[in-house]
Design an enzyme around this catalytic site. Sequence first.
Site, mmCIF file in Angstrom:
data_model
loop_
_atom_site.group_PDB
_atom_site.id
_atom_site.type_symbol
_atom_site.label_atom_id
_atom_site.label_comp_id
_atom_site.label_asym_id
_atom_site.label_seq_id
_atom_site.Cartn_x
_atom_site.Cartn_y
_atom_site.Cartn_z
ATOM 1 N N LYS A 52 0.841 -1.207 0.000
ATOM 2 C CA LYS A 52 0.000 0.000 0.000
ATOM 3 C C LYS A 52 0.871 1.250 0.000
ATOM 4 O O LYS A 52 0.560 2.248 -0.652
ATOM 5 C CB LYS A 52 -0.942 -0.021 1.215
ATOM 6 N N GLN A 96 -4.210 -2.234 9.783
ATOM 7 C CA GLN A 96 -4.039 -3.553 9.165
ATOM 8 C C GLN A 96 -4.531 -4.636 10.121
ATOM 9 O O GLN A 96 -4.099 -4.701 11.269
ATOM 10 C CB GLN A 96 -2.555 -3.766 8.792
ATOM 11 N N ASP A 119 -11.054 2.325 4.487
ATOM 12 C CA ASP A 119 -11.307 0.892 4.315
ATOM 13 C C ASP A 119 -12.809 0.626 4.240
ATOM 14 O O ASP A 119 -13.230 -0.469 3.868
ATOM 15 C CB ASP A 119 -10.726 0.096 5.497
#
Length: 299
Positions: A52, A96, A119
Amino acid sequence: MQLLNGNEVAKTLKANIKLEVEQLKIAGKKVPHLAAILVGVDGASMTYVNAKEKDCREVGFDSTILRFDMSITEEELLKEVEKINNDTNIDGLIVQLPLPKHISEKKVTETISYKKDVDGFHPMNVGLMFKGLPCFLPATPFGIIKLLEHYNIETSGKNCVVIGRSDIVGKPMGALMLQKNCTVTVCHSKTKDLNSFTQKADIVIAALGIPEFLKADMIKEGAVVIDVGITRVDDTTSVKGYVLKGDVKFDEVSQKASWITPVPGGVGPMTRIGLMLNTLEAVKMKTILNPMVDRSIVK
Ligand code: NAD
């Protein structure tokens, strides 16, 4: 059979994002800044976060990785999230997953400001998505929609079967395919006679995490098949000691499908695009003083 080539489409969309960032710079506006929180040293998580960061660099976003030891407490981590929520320089925040067992993923996800939740996991964004209102869409289903749109795959009036009902893939995928005018069936571990559903489907989206689960006899001739699964399967012949397997038995299903995603190179790169598009929108959202960017895909 034709390939739904996530790598190719991601490349094109990435170039578009890069162009938009350059235009923001020229206009003297803020460049998107994505922050990622990584707890511990899990190999797969580190790989995902590094990928990312590389994506951000390539399109011209700023990025920050905040790394914390496994011993960080839930309270300390929540404070770090709050700090980023209040940092006007950071537009998007991802944590994460998975987190260590002593930290509630639910609490952490819900502490991220929904305006920085690129997200798309926050209940506020989930609710907005189900209503078909502007929001941050979860990256994987968002990326899949972009992939289908790129190849002009007809969705209206089609029967779509989603296998899997997780909060991050299956459920939102079902909601988005419904918005794309499919007749949607969401199957899961308790579904009886799964084949009777998949065999009637025009579009099958496999997101269950069982390598090579979907076989040719489970689909109808000409179906569109999307393989979300990624599982590391031990393989001593590979340098890494493992190979990545999707949820679809590609060699046989590809003989029968009209369109199919490969693994790797299908849904994976499109998920990363979903995240970047959300981060870009997070900046535009501020620029145009709109509480949430119009992301409704209902026409
Ligand atoms: P999950 O484990 O949270 O959910 C799996 C779902 O599959 C559950 O809802 C369960 O009911 C269903 N299921 C399990 N066994 C089943 C069976 N025999 N028949 C029917 N349904 C069954 O998984 P997830 O987070 O949704 O991820 C699914 C897969 O997708 C994993 O392999 C994951 O690594 C992968 N994934 C890939 C990407 C990507 O970018 N390519 C992104 C997210 C997840």
